[in-house]
Design an enzyme around this catalytic site. Structure first.
Site, short mmCIF file in Angstrom:
data_model
loop_
_atom_site.label_atom_id
_atom_site.label_comp_id
_atom_site.label_asym_id
_atom_site.label_seq_id
_atom_site.Cartn_x
_atom_site.Cartn_y
_atom_site.Cartn_z
N TYR A 156 0.83 -1.21 0.00
CA TYR A 156 0.00 0.00 0.00
C TYR A 156 0.86 1.26 0.00
CZ TYR A 156 -4.19 -2.83 0.95
OH TYR A 156 -5.22 -3.73 0.88
N LYS A 179 2.75 -15.34 2.83
CA LYS A 179 2.70 -16.12 1.59
C LYS A 179 4.14 -16.49 1.27
CE LYS A 179 0.48 -17.84 -1.99
NZ LYS A 179 -0.54 -18.91 -1.92
N ASP A 207 -3.76 -17.89 2.02
CA ASP A 207 -4.92 -18.52 1.36
C ASP A 207 -5.56 -19.54 2.30
OD1 ASP A 207 -2.55 -19.93 1.05
OD2 ASP A 207 -2.98 -20.61 -0.98
N ASP A 245 -5.71 -6.18 5.80
CA ASP A 245 -6.87 -5.45 5.27
C ASP A 245 -7.95 -6.45 4.85
OD1 ASP A 245 -8.46 -3.40 4.29
OD2 ASP A 245 -7.43 -3.32 2.35
N ASP A 250 -11.68 -7.77 7.06
CA ASP A 250 -13.06 -7.69 6.55
C ASP A 250 -13.74 -9.06 6.67
OD1 ASP A 250 -12.71 -5.02 5.78
OD2 ASP A 250 -13.83 -5.31 3.91
C1 IPM Z 1 -9.33 -0.15 5.92
C2 IPM Z 1 -9.65 0.40 4.56
C3 IPM Z 1 -8.48 1.23 4.07
C4 IPM Z 1 -7.26 0.35 4.10
C5 IPM Z 1 -8.68 1.86 2.68
C6 IPM Z 1 -9.92 2.73 2.63
C7 IPM Z 1 -7.47 2.64 2.23
O1 IPM Z 1 -9.97 -0.63 3.69
O2 IPM Z 1 -9.11 0.65 6.85
O3 IPM Z 1 -9.31 -1.36 6.07
O4 IPM Z 1 -6.99 -0.40 3.17
O5 IPM Z 1 -6.56 0.38 5.11
MG MG Z 2 -10.19 -2.48 4.65
#
Ligand code: IPM
Ligand code: MG
Length: 358
Positions: free
Chosen positions: A142, A191, A224, A248, A252
């Site tokens: 990133y 990985k 994975d 990241d 989620d």
């Molecule tokens: C998070 C979000 C951010 C990230 C994005 C919006 C840049 O997805 O905080 O997880 O990747 O960190």
């Molecule tokens: Mg995120």
């Protein structure tokens, strides 16, 4: 005590959920005798629209001067086609980096009251889970070099992942310390069968583990496989440590198995006390301004601020207990309404209920 908090409300539902957390902090201040002072700063889409910059210098300076930062969310379709330098996300990555916040803590636990919201099979839900993702936040792909160029097959785009020994060592120590305070088990996710950065990552995790934290049980898992194990048997995890991009993605996934992404808080920390606290979800532009958002992730982020930046553990406990109790009482926002036949609460009504429980 007196605490100065910088507020970055951001875009979409950001202003609503941050206002909810501010009301909760004010209530905590009243009950426990603290004063919280709030100052607003612009970042993300609203900052692009107002000052032509997703992260104005004034915001960086204000956050540096504050005791801590509370953030809502940034982004939205309005800015999706903007060039890289004028994207709301640039502001978010920029503030994390400017404040040196290389650690991102993302706890994910299954609330028993919400177990029916968990999309996993009943026998998996029964075992529950309570895990902490330690995501490296200011390095890796990133933040690596990226661009467009002429390649072998014509025009191409590229992004690069780089991790220094120093960056891996410092996130390793945070992860081992976190594991020491919890169940004593650390899973490092990489990985390493493909990526050189992962091989270095694994090497350093093991060296730090052997030399400095022999009491913590360290294991490795390929990313994975980890994505699969999170839905197959989440109870096997205690603390997870991983790179910026893998963290990241996996966070989620972890949020969804708790029932809703609207519940998960996060803390971004550096070497000092000042941190940045934000829900892990986005700005949900589709429901912005309609009083439908779930404020819980932001309210729990404020609790993390009290705990990690201000050392106010019983105040943080009071917020978390209040959230527990409203969920136990069956109160739900639309994202966690499931098959209940009750009407969902809006953002304001859910906040009122949490305030009453405090
Ligand atoms: C998070 C979000 C951010 C990230 C994005 C919006 C840049 O997805 O905080 O997880 O990747 O960190
Ligand atoms: Mg995120």
């Amino acid at each position: 005590m007196n605490y100065n908090i910088a507020l970055i409300k951001g875009d979409g539902i950001g202003p609503e959920i941050v206002s909810s957390a501010v009301r909760v902090l004010e209530k905590i201040g009243e009950r426990f005798g603290h004063t919280f002072n709030f100052t607003d700063y612009l970042m993300g889409g609203i900052a692009i629209d107002t000052c032509g910059n997703p992260l104005p210098q004034e915001t960086i300076d204000g956050c540096r001067a504050a005791d801590s930062v509370l953030l809502g969310a940034v982004g939205g379709p309005k800015w999706d086609k903007n060039p890289a330098a004028l994207r709301p996300e640039k502001g978010l990555l920029g503030i994390r980096s400017a404040l040196g916040l290389y650690t991102n803590l993302r706890p994910a636990k299954l609330y028993s009251a919400l177990s029916s919201e968990c999309p996993l099979r009943a026998d998996i839900v029964e075992k529950g889970f309570d895990l902490m993702i330690v995501r490296e936040l200011t390095g890796g792909i990133y933040f690596g070099e990226r661009g467009r160029r002429d390649g072998k097959y014509g025009p191409e785009a590229y992004d690069t992942e780089a991790y220094s020994v120093m960056e891996i060592e410092r996130i390793a120590r945070v992860a081992f310390e976190t594991a020491k305070k919890r169940g004593g088990r650390l899973m490092s996710i990489d990985k390493a069968n493909v990526l050189e950065t992962s091989r270095l990552w694994r090497e350093i995790m093991h060296r730090i583990g052997e030399e400095e934290y022999p009491e913590v049980v360290l294991s490795d898992m390929l990313v994975d496989n980890a994505a699969m194990q999170l839905v197959r048997c989440p109870s096997q995890f205690d603390v997870i440590v991983t790179s910026n991009m893998f963290g990241d993605i996996l966070s989620d996934e972890a949020s969804q198995i708790t029932g809703s992404i609207g519940l998960l808080p996060s803390a971004s920390l550096g070497d000092g006390k000042c941190g940045l606290y934000e829900p892990i979800h986005g700005s949900a532009p589709d429901i912005a301004g309609q009083d439908k958002a779930n404020p819980i992730a932001t309210i729990l982020s404020a609790a993390m601020m009290l705990r990690y930046s201000f050392g106010l553990a019983k105040e943080a406990d009071a917020i978390e207990a209040a959230v527990d109790s409203v969920l136990e009482a069956g109160l739900r926002t639309a994202d966690i309404i499931g098959t209940s036949d009750k009407a969902p609460l809006g953002c304001t009504a859910m906040t009122d209920a949490i305030l009453a429980a405090i």
